[in-house]
Write an enzyme that holds these catalytic residues in place. Structure first.
Site, PDB file in Angstrom:
ATOM      1  CD  GLU A  13      30.037   4.966  -2.989  1.00  0.00           C
ATOM      2  OE1 GLU A  13      30.292   4.143  -3.904  1.00  0.00           O
ATOM      3  OE2 GLU A  13      29.535   6.080  -3.206  1.00  0.00           O
ATOM      4  CG  ASP A  17      30.573  10.406   0.308  1.00  0.00           C
ATOM      5  OD1 ASP A  17      30.941   9.331   0.832  1.00  0.00           O
ATOM      6  OD2 ASP A  17      29.728  10.468  -0.613  1.00  0.00           O
ATOM      7  CE  LYS A  75      28.066   8.252   1.943  1.00  0.00           C
ATOM      8  NZ  LYS A  75      28.594   7.452   0.816  1.00  0.00           N
ATOM      9  CD  GLU A  94      22.693   4.937  -3.064  1.00  0.00           C
ATOM     10  OE1 GLU A  94      23.750   5.196  -2.477  1.00  0.00           O
ATOM     11  OE2 GLU A  94      22.310   5.518  -4.096  1.00  0.00           O
ATOM     12  CG  ASP A 110      30.818  10.532  -3.925  1.00  0.00           C
ATOM     13  OD1 ASP A 110      29.608  10.371  -3.688  1.00  0.00           O
ATOM     14  OD2 ASP A 110      31.569   9.588  -4.262  1.00  0.00           O
ATOM     15  CB  SER A 111      25.589  13.027  -4.577  1.00  0.00           C
ATOM     16  OG  SER A 111      25.511  13.705  -3.335  1.00  0.00           O
TER      17      SER A 111
HETATM   18  O1  KIV Z   1      27.108  11.030  -2.156  1.00  0.00           O
HETATM   19  C1  KIV Z   1      26.012  10.979  -1.621  1.00  0.00           C
HETATM   20  O2  KIV Z   1      25.261  11.956  -1.553  1.00  0.00           O
HETATM   21  C2  KIV Z   1      25.583   9.718  -1.071  1.00  0.00           C
HETATM   22  C3  KIV Z   1      24.110   9.509  -0.945  1.00  0.00           C
HETATM   23  C4  KIV Z   1      23.725   8.237  -1.547  1.00  0.00           C
HETATM   24  C5  KIV Z   1      23.631   9.607   0.414  1.00  0.00           C
HETATM   25  O3  KIV Z   1      26.373   8.864  -0.792  1.00  0.00           O
END
Ligand code: KIV
Length: 266
Positions: free
Chosen positions: A116, A84, A114, A183, A45-46
């Site tokens: 968080e 993500d 993924k 991270e 989500d970056s």
């Molecule tokens: O969103 C992203 O790119 C991430 C990075 C910190 C790996 O979660």
């Protein structure tokens, strides 16, 4: 279908071989990352910051994540693709989190997701894993928690904070995560977590003692200039190269050099 799988993550950890990861958000860069032989690609989500120009990742939506993941899976032949989960796509409850995670596999062709968080999302991790959606957990600096954390700061620096992160690592492993992204934490803490867990740890700003490493692609190739975190190593400056090319193009049109006979039909 990707060739690199969840089982390969575990195999590489057992064999002591480092897992290589990068982010990608579109077809051309995903082709490059795959051709380079990177094991797994995170559609992070970056993208909110490095592609969409946002201040942080919070506004990124599920539909945008699905769109970008589709572009990436279309390009990938070998790497594993991980989608993500964006802010508020899993925090709101188990049912919604499974539905949203399922979209990454069903609509976009990813092989895993993924998320968080630690203890607070353990139930979601278990529910997804039971639904055959492999989950990579993500603790330490979690950018979706920017308002609680008060900025992008190194986590786990005090003894108490380090102890909490070690506990969280065990919780997400026990909940069923197949790997854990760490991270921005001290490298000694990352080493301890790696030694205590049987699932592989992937570091970003967590030092060399992880089972693998990931960075944001646009940082690695010099395409994001707003800020460069200390943990980034820039291997190219694509922004500079692209700027040079576009300036030359403009100049050649203005001087009547482009197009020449070579680019024209007889
Ligand atoms: O969103 C992203 O790119 C991430 C990075 C910190 C790996 O979660």
């Amino acid at each position: 279908m990707s060739v690199f799988t969840v089982q390969d993550f575990l195999k590489k950890k057992k064999e002591g071989r480092n897992i290589t990861m990068l982010t990608a958000y579109d077809y051309p860069f995903a082709r490059i990352v795959d051709e380079a032989g990177i094991d797994a690609v995170l559609v992070g989500d970056s993208l909110g910051m490095v592609v969409q120009g946002l201040e942080n990742t919070l506004p990124v939506t599920m539909d945008e994540m699905i769109y970008h993941t589709k572009l990436v899976t279309r390009a990938i032949k070998k790497a594993m693709v991980i989608g993500d989960m964006p802010f508020m796509s899993y925090q709101t409850g188990i049912y919604e989190s499974i539905k949203n995670a399922g979209r990454f596999l069903k609509e976009a062709g990813a092989s895993a997701v993924k998320m968080e968080g630690g203890a607070e999302i353990a139930e979601q991790i278990t529910a997804m894993t039971k639904s055959d959606i492999p989950v990579m957990a993500h603790i330490g600096l979690t950018p979706q928690s920017i308002h609680r954390m008060g900025g992008y700061k190194v986590q786990g620096k005090t003894e108490e904070a380090a102890k909490k992160l070690i506990e969280e690592a065990h919780i997400v492993e026990d909940a069923g995560a197949f790997s854990l992204l760490l991270e921005a934490i001290p490298m000694t803490l990352a080493k301890k977590i790696r030694e205590e867990l049987s699932i592989p740890t992937i570091g970003i700003g967590a030092g060399p003692h992880c089972d693998g490493q990931i960075l944001v692609l646009h940082d690695v190739i010099g395409l994001f200039e707003r800020f460069v975190p200390k943990f980034v190593k820039q291997y190219a400056n694509i922004k500079e190269e692209a700027l040079k090319a576009v300036k030359s193009y403009k100049e050649e049109i203005e001087k009547g050099i482009f197009p020449s006979d070579e680019q024209s039909f007889k």
